[in-house]
Enzyme design. Structure first.
Site, PDB file in Angstrom:
ATOM      1  N   ASP A 121       0.818  -1.222   0.000  1.00  0.00           N
ATOM      2  CA  ASP A 121       0.000   0.000   0.000  1.00  0.00           C
ATOM      3  C   ASP A 121       0.851   1.271   0.000  1.00  0.00           C
ATOM      4  O   ASP A 121       2.071   1.211   0.153  1.00  0.00           O
ATOM      5  CB  ASP A 121      -0.944   0.004   1.219  1.00  0.00           C
ATOM      6  CG  ASP A 121      -0.268  -0.456   2.505  1.00  0.00           C
ATOM      7  OD1 ASP A 121       0.980  -0.490   2.547  1.00  0.00           O
ATOM      8  OD2 ASP A 121      -0.976  -0.785   3.467  1.00  0.00           O
ATOM      9  N   ASP A 162      -6.885  -2.947  14.697  1.00  0.00           N
ATOM     10  CA  ASP A 162      -8.306  -3.267  14.462  1.00  0.00           C
ATOM     11  C   ASP A 162      -8.454  -4.485  13.540  1.00  0.00           C
ATOM     12  O   ASP A 162      -9.534  -4.748  13.027  1.00  0.00           O
ATOM     13  CB  ASP A 162      -9.032  -2.054  13.858  1.00  0.00           C
ATOM     14  CG  ASP A 162      -8.412  -1.602  12.542  1.00  0.00           C
ATOM     15  OD1 ASP A 162      -7.454  -2.255  12.059  1.00  0.00           O
ATOM     16  OD2 ASP A 162      -8.879  -0.595  11.979  1.00  0.00           O
ATOM     17  N   HIS A 166      -6.871  -4.986  10.590  1.00  0.00           N
ATOM     18  CA  HIS A 166      -6.750  -4.788   9.139  1.00  0.00           C
ATOM     19  C   HIS A 166      -5.439  -5.337   8.596  1.00  0.00           C
ATOM     20  O   HIS A 166      -4.440  -5.415   9.310  1.00  0.00           O
ATOM     21  CB  HIS A 166      -6.936  -3.309   8.744  1.00  0.00           C
ATOM     22  CG  HIS A 166      -5.811  -2.388   9.093  1.00  0.00           C
ATOM     23  ND1 HIS A 166      -5.915  -1.383  10.033  1.00  0.00           N
ATOM     24  CD2 HIS A 166      -4.553  -2.284   8.608  1.00  0.00           C
ATOM     25  CE1 HIS A 166      -4.780  -0.711  10.102  1.00  0.00           C
ATOM     26  NE2 HIS A 166      -3.926  -1.241   9.252  1.00  0.00           N
ATOM     27  N   GLU A 172      -9.549  -1.767   5.872  1.00  0.00           N
ATOM     28  CA  GLU A 172     -10.132  -1.458   7.174  1.00  0.00           C
ATOM     29  C   GLU A 172     -11.395  -2.278   7.433  1.00  0.00           C
ATOM     30  O   GLU A 172     -11.971  -2.844   6.494  1.00  0.00           O
ATOM     31  CB  GLU A 172     -10.484   0.036   7.209  1.00  0.00           C
ATOM     32  CG  GLU A 172      -9.279   0.960   7.048  1.00  0.00           C
ATOM     33  CD  GLU A 172      -8.444   1.090   8.310  1.00  0.00           C
ATOM     34  OE1 GLU A 172      -8.381   0.139   9.115  1.00  0.00           O
ATOM     35  OE2 GLU A 172      -7.838   2.159   8.498  1.00  0.00           O
TER      36      GLU A 172
HETATM   37  C1  GLP Z   1      -0.399   0.240   8.485  1.00  0.00           C
HETATM   38  C2  GLP Z   1      -0.053  -0.603   7.270  1.00  0.00           C
HETATM   39  C3  GLP Z   1      -0.206  -2.081   7.573  1.00  0.00           C
HETATM   40  C4  GLP Z   1       0.516  -2.429   8.859  1.00  0.00           C
HETATM   41  C5  GLP Z   1      -0.053  -1.616  10.002  1.00  0.00           C
HETATM   42  C6  GLP Z   1       0.558  -1.951  11.344  1.00  0.00           C
HETATM   43  O1  GLP Z   1      -1.760   0.399   8.642  1.00  0.00           O
HETATM   44  N1  GLP Z   1      -0.858  -0.258   6.157  1.00  0.00           N
HETATM   45  O2  GLP Z   1       0.313  -2.832   6.484  1.00  0.00           O
HETATM   46  O3  GLP Z   1       0.376  -3.816   9.126  1.00  0.00           O
HETATM   47  O4  GLP Z   1       0.168  -0.252   9.702  1.00  0.00           O
HETATM   48  O5  GLP Z   1       1.714  -1.221  11.595  1.00  0.00           O
HETATM   49  P1  GLP Z   1       2.741  -1.566  12.756  1.00  0.00           P
HETATM   50  O6  GLP Z   1       3.505  -2.751  12.291  1.00  0.00           O
HETATM   51  O7  GLP Z   1       3.608  -0.357  12.889  1.00  0.00           O
HETATM   52  O8  GLP Z   1       1.955  -1.831  13.985  1.00  0.00           O
END
Ligand code: GLP
Length: 259
Positions: A67, A136, A138, A143
């Site tokens: 993304d 959450d 995702h 989402e």
């Molecule tokens: C963002 C990304 C996800 C990732 C999430 C969690 O939302 N789009 O791909 O898994 O963050 O991030 P973190 O690993 O910093 O908790």
């Protein structure tokens, strides 16, 4: 789904990096799907160590990322392209032209998403997809409320994701976080041949519980992995703490991995 429960995130990251390194050794032209966020960073460091030690080469590997924020160019230090260059691509011997991240500045974002899907298809599909998980539940930026069949598209971030990501990427300033992103769909992600999802810390315990032991639901998009036949979830003790069957999962995966 196989749930691998390690004592620490370092241990889990080493194990996961070992699986990727072995897969690249076996197939130097492997197609990888990659993720951003703080979670995969220790694993990326381990992958880079293996390259430095000349155990493996990424010269022929191609990657597609999950993304990107809408409105941030790849040169922006909060963009996911920038993150990937700094945290992995510049540390391994991959050709930058073989790495793909959705263009958050695309004039026609819908076309950009369709092009991305086409590119992945043309490359033969993703062999191993790396994932993190949002608090959450995702995956990528899919989402709660996103169809489990969704394809790469323009999406909206929820207030809770904006809050989570501001902490990391935008020095705590929520109003600087873009409200939209381009994201691979849940359906796109689930087409990967193998999936490695990493989840660490207390903050992920509810999401892990929902993904593994909740019903398959668009309100926890990671739960779509329940229907995948080669999905591996790497947890530390904190993120696995709410799982009812955690002892069973730990025993089963350790047996399968020969640990
Ligand atoms: C963002 C990304 C996800 C990732 C999430 C969690 O939302 N789009 O791909 O898994 O963050 O991030 P973190 O690993 O910093 O908790």
């Amino acid at each position: 789904m196989e749930i691998v429960i390690c004592k620490t995130k370092e241990e889990a990251s080493k194990l996961a990096a070992g699986i990727i390194t072995a897969a690249v050794q076996k197939n130097p032209k492997i197609i990888l799907g990659l993720a951003t966020g703080s979670t995969p960073v220790p694993m990326y460091n381990e992958m880079a160590k293996a390259v430095k030690a000349k155990k493996v080469s990424y010269k022929q590997v191609k990657t597609w990322n999950l993304d990107e924020y809408v409105g941030l160019p790849g040169t922006h230090d909060q963009s996911y392209r920038y993150f990937m260059n700094k945290n992995l691509f510049e540390k391994i011997d991959i050709k930058l032209s073989n790495t793909h991240v959705l263009n958050g500045m695309a004039k026609d974002p819908v076309k950009e998403c369709a092009k991305y899907e086409e590119q992945i298809k043309k490359a033969g599909g993703i062999d191993i997809q790396v994932l993190g998980i949002g608090s959450d539940g995702h995956i990528a930026f899919n989402e709660p409320g996103t169809s489990l069949n969704s394809r790469t598209s323009v999406v909206y971030l929820t207030p809770s994701t904006i809050k989570d990501n501001a902490r990391l990427f935008f020095k705590g300033k929520e109003n600087e976080v873009p409200t939209q992103a381009l994201s691979m769909g849940v359906g796109t992600i689930c087409e990967a041949k193998k999936i490695i999802l990493l989840a660490f810390g207390k903050n992920k315990a509810d999401a892990v519980k929902g993904m593994v032991e909740g019903g398959m639901s668009q309100f926890c998009t990671a739960s779509a992995l329940q229907a995948h036949n080669d999905a591996w979830i790497f947890c530390d003790e904190e993120s696995a703490s709410k799982l009812k069957l955690r002892n069973y999962y730990a025993w089963r995966s350790a047996t399968k991995l020969g640990l």
